[in-house]
Design a protein around this motif. Sequence first.
Motif, PDB file in Angstrom:
ATOM      1  N   VAL A 194      15.332  62.073  20.445  1.00  0.00           N
ATOM      2  CA  VAL A 194      14.585  62.792  21.479  1.00  0.00           C
ATOM      3  C   VAL A 194      13.568  61.929  22.212  1.00  0.00           C
ATOM      4  O   VAL A 194      13.084  62.327  23.265  1.00  0.00           O
ATOM      5  N   ILE A 195      13.243  60.767  21.654  1.00  0.00           N
ATOM      6  CA  ILE A 195      12.276  59.910  22.343  1.00  0.00           C
ATOM      7  C   ILE A 195      13.001  58.984  23.311  1.00  0.00           C
ATOM      8  O   ILE A 195      14.204  58.762  23.189  1.00  0.00           O
ATOM      9  N   ASP A 196      12.258  58.441  24.258  1.00  0.00           N
ATOM     10  CA  ASP A 196      12.846  57.540  25.248  1.00  0.00           C
ATOM     11  C   ASP A 196      12.584  56.085  24.931  1.00  0.00           C
ATOM     12  O   ASP A 196      13.281  55.203  25.428  1.00  0.00           O
ATOM     13  N   CYS A 197      11.556  55.823  24.108  1.00  0.00           N
ATOM     14  CA  CYS A 197      11.211  54.445  23.760  1.00  0.00           C
ATOM     15  C   CYS A 197      10.358  54.460  22.493  1.00  0.00           C
ATOM     16  O   CYS A 197       9.512  55.340  22.330  1.00  0.00           O
ATOM     17  N   LEU A 198      10.586  53.483  21.624  1.00  0.00           N
ATOM     18  CA  LEU A 198       9.795  53.324  20.410  1.00  0.00           C
ATOM     19  C   LEU A 198       9.096  51.978  20.489  1.00  0.00           C
ATOM     20  O   LEU A 198       9.742  50.950  20.666  1.00  0.00           O
ATOM     21  N   LEU A 199       7.757  52.000  20.387  1.00  0.00           N
ATOM     22  CA  LEU A 199       6.969  50.766  20.434  1.00  0.00           C
ATOM     23  C   LEU A 199       6.208  50.594  19.134  1.00  0.00           C
ATOM     24  O   LEU A 199       5.708  51.566  18.564  1.00  0.00           O
ATOM     25  N   ASP A 200       6.109  49.350  18.697  1.00  0.00           N
ATOM     26  CA  ASP A 200       5.290  49.048  17.526  1.00  0.00           C
ATOM     27  C   ASP A 200       3.820  49.191  17.882  1.00  0.00           C
ATOM     28  O   ASP A 200       3.403  48.889  18.998  1.00  0.00           O
ATOM     29  N   LYS A 201       3.058  49.670  16.916  1.00  0.00           N
ATOM     30  CA  LYS A 201       1.621  49.814  17.094  1.00  0.00           C
ATOM     31  C   LYS A 201       0.927  48.810  16.184  1.00  0.00           C
ATOM     32  O   LYS A 201       1.288  48.734  15.014  1.00  0.00           O
ATOM     33  N   PRO A 202      -0.013  48.031  16.655  1.00  0.00           N
ATOM     34  CA  PRO A 202      -0.551  48.059  18.021  1.00  0.00           C
ATOM     35  C   PRO A 202       0.408  47.395  19.010  1.00  0.00           C
ATOM     36  O   PRO A 202       1.197  46.538  18.640  1.00  0.00           O
ATOM     37  N   THR A 203       0.309  47.823  20.243  1.00  0.00           N
ATOM     38  CA  THR A 203       1.149  47.265  21.296  1.00  0.00           C
ATOM     39  C   THR A 203       0.274  46.500  22.287  1.00  0.00           C
ATOM     40  O   THR A 203      -0.928  46.717  22.359  1.00  0.00           O
ATOM     41  N   THR A 204       0.890  45.609  23.019  1.00  0.00           N
ATOM     42  CA  THR A 204       0.150  44.859  24.039  1.00  0.00           C
ATOM     43  C   THR A 204       0.270  45.575  25.374  1.00  0.00           C
ATOM     44  O   THR A 204       1.166  46.410  25.564  1.00  0.00           O
ATOM     45  N   GLY A 205      -0.610  45.240  26.288  1.00  0.00           N
ATOM     46  CA  GLY A 205      -0.537  45.810  27.627  1.00  0.00           C
ATOM     47  C   GLY A 205       0.788  45.519  28.294  1.00  0.00           C
ATOM     48  O   GLY A 205       1.370  46.378  28.953  1.00  0.00           O
ATOM     49  N   GLN A 206       1.294  44.301  28.110  1.00  0.00           N
ATOM     50  CA  GLN A 206       2.563  43.919  28.731  1.00  0.00           C
ATOM     51  C   GLN A 206       3.717  44.729  28.147  1.00  0.00           C
ATOM     52  O   GLN A 206       4.580  45.215  28.888  1.00  0.00           O
ATOM     53  N   GLU A 207       3.742  44.906  26.823  1.00  0.00           N
ATOM     54  CA  GLU A 207       4.807  45.701  26.199  1.00  0.00           C
ATOM     55  C   GLU A 207       4.761  47.142  26.695  1.00  0.00           C
ATOM     56  O   GLU A 207       5.802  47.742  26.983  1.00  0.00           O
ATOM     57  N   LEU A 208       3.565  47.674  26.808  1.00  0.00           N
ATOM     58  CA  LEU A 208       3.407  49.047  27.272  1.00  0.00           C
ATOM     59  C   LEU A 208       3.866  49.184  28.722  1.00  0.00           C
ATOM     60  O   LEU A 208       4.584  50.122  29.066  1.00  0.00           O
ATOM     61  N   ARG A 209       3.473  48.251  29.571  1.00  0.00           N
ATOM     62  CA  ARG A 209       3.897  48.294  30.984  1.00  0.00           C
ATOM     63  C   ARG A 209       5.423  48.245  31.106  1.00  0.00           C
ATOM     64  O   ARG A 209       6.008  48.977  31.906  1.00  0.00           O
ATOM     65  N   LEU A 210       6.059  47.360  30.341  1.00  0.00           N
ATOM     66  CA  LEU A 210       7.522  47.248  30.375  1.00  0.00           C
ATOM     67  C   LEU A 210       8.185  48.537  29.894  1.00  0.00           C
ATOM     68  O   LEU A 210       9.173  48.991  30.483  1.00  0.00           O
ATOM     69  N   ALA A 211       7.638  49.135  28.843  1.00  0.00           N
ATOM     70  CA  ALA A 211       8.196  50.382  28.323  1.00  0.00           C
ATOM     71  C   ALA A 211       8.070  51.499  29.355  1.00  0.00           C
ATOM     72  O   ALA A 211       9.009  52.274  29.567  1.00  0.00           O
ATOM     73  N   ILE A 212       6.912  51.594  29.990  1.00  0.00           N
ATOM     74  CA  ILE A 212       6.705  52.622  31.012  1.00  0.00           C
ATOM     75  C   ILE A 212       7.680  52.415  32.166  1.00  0.00           C
ATOM     76  O   ILE A 212       8.324  53.362  32.625  1.00  0.00           O
ATOM     77  N   LYS A 213       7.787  51.195  32.615  1.00  0.00           N
ATOM     78  CA  LYS A 213       8.711  50.879  33.715  1.00  0.00           C
ATOM     79  C   LYS A 213      10.141  51.284  33.344  1.00  0.00           C
ATOM     80  O   LYS A 213      10.856  51.883  34.142  1.00  0.00           O
ATOM     81  N   LYS A 214      10.535  50.985  32.113  1.00  0.00           N
ATOM     82  CA  LYS A 214      11.887  51.288  31.641  1.00  0.00           C
ATOM     83  C   LYS A 214      12.141  52.795  31.606  1.00  0.00           C
ATOM     84  O   LYS A 214      13.148  53.267  32.131  1.00  0.00           O
ATOM     85  N   VAL A 215      11.239  53.570  31.000  1.00  0.00           N
ATOM     86  CA  VAL A 215      11.499  55.012  30.864  1.00  0.00           C
ATOM     87  C   VAL A 215      11.412  55.738  32.202  1.00  0.00           C
ATOM     88  O   VAL A 215      12.151  56.691  32.430  1.00  0.00           O
ATOM     89  N   ILE A 216      10.543  55.283  33.091  1.00  0.00           N
ATOM     90  CA  ILE A 216      10.450  55.908  34.418  1.00  0.00           C
ATOM     91  C   ILE A 216      11.693  55.567  35.238  1.00  0.00           C
ATOM     92  O   ILE A 216      12.233  56.421  35.947  1.00  0.00           O
ATOM     93  N   ALA A 217      12.190  54.343  35.120  1.00  0.00           N
ATOM     94  CA  ALA A 217      13.424  53.955  35.828  1.00  0.00           C
ATOM     95  C   ALA A 217      14.615  54.768  35.308  1.00  0.00           C
ATOM     96  O   ALA A 217      15.458  55.208  36.098  1.00  0.00           O
ATOM     97  N   GLN A 218      14.677  54.979  33.993  1.00  0.00           N
ATOM     98  CA  GLN A 218      15.747  55.786  33.412  1.00  0.00           C
ATOM     99  C   GLN A 218      15.702  57.218  33.951  1.00  0.00           C
ATOM    100  O   GLN A 218      16.705  57.797  34.300  1.00  0.00           O
ATOM    101  N   ARG A 219      14.481  57.778  34.001  1.00  0.00           N
ATOM    102  CA  ARG A 219      14.318  59.155  34.491  1.00  0.00           C
ATOM    103  C   ARG A 219      14.755  59.248  35.963  1.00  0.00           C
ATOM    104  O   ARG A 219      15.437  60.173  36.360  1.00  0.00           O
ATOM    105  N   SER A 220      14.369  58.255  36.759  1.00  0.00           N
ATOM    106  CA  SER A 220      14.729  58.248  38.184  1.00  0.00           C
ATOM    107  C   SER A 220      16.233  58.126  38.352  1.00  0.00           C
ATOM    108  O   SER A 220      16.827  58.770  39.212  1.00  0.00           O
ATOM    109  N   HIS A 221      16.849  57.295  37.522  1.00  0.00           N
ATOM    110  CA  HIS A 221      18.311  57.113  37.592  1.00  0.00           C
ATOM    111  C   HIS A 221      19.028  58.416  37.245  1.00  0.00           C
ATOM    112  O   HIS A 221      19.955  58.821  37.931  1.00  0.00           O
ATOM    113  N   ILE A 222      18.579  59.095  36.212  1.00  0.00           N
ATOM    114  CA  ILE A 222      19.196  60.345  35.793  1.00  0.00           C
ATOM    115  C   ILE A 222      19.014  61.412  36.865  1.00  0.00           C
ATOM    116  O   ILE A 222      19.917  62.190  37.156  1.00  0.00           O
TER     117      ILE A 222
END
Length: 133
Positions: free
Chosen positions: A102-130
Amino acid sequence: MNGLNILVIDDEHPARELLRRMLEKDGHSVVTAGSGQEGISIFEAALSQQKPFDLVITDFGMPQMNGGQVAKAIKSLSPSTPVILLSGWDSRSSADAETLSVIDCLLDKPTTGQELRLAIKKVIAQRSHIAKL
């Protein structure tokens, strides 16, 4: 991708505030919740006011209601809302197949700003594609 409306759910105040600051620095609007139930209530209220969140970021290891349960509740209310699950090493192995489905992305905690930005970009792009299908 700038200017997303994001809900951050984490029972640890310092972690929640760090995420809020990182996201606001990137130009996003952020609402925070200190528990899974509070987060779901905030999410439901936003939906009822026609001001839905673009993204939910939730910690996995929380008391009363873990992030997997939060993700399932969010997806039952709004299947198209992306959910990023943050998981520490101790809780990662607890994420069952149903949670992972049910989740769109799993990130290790703690996460870096760059990892978080990439994850956000990925899940938003997936949503837009769908949404275009």
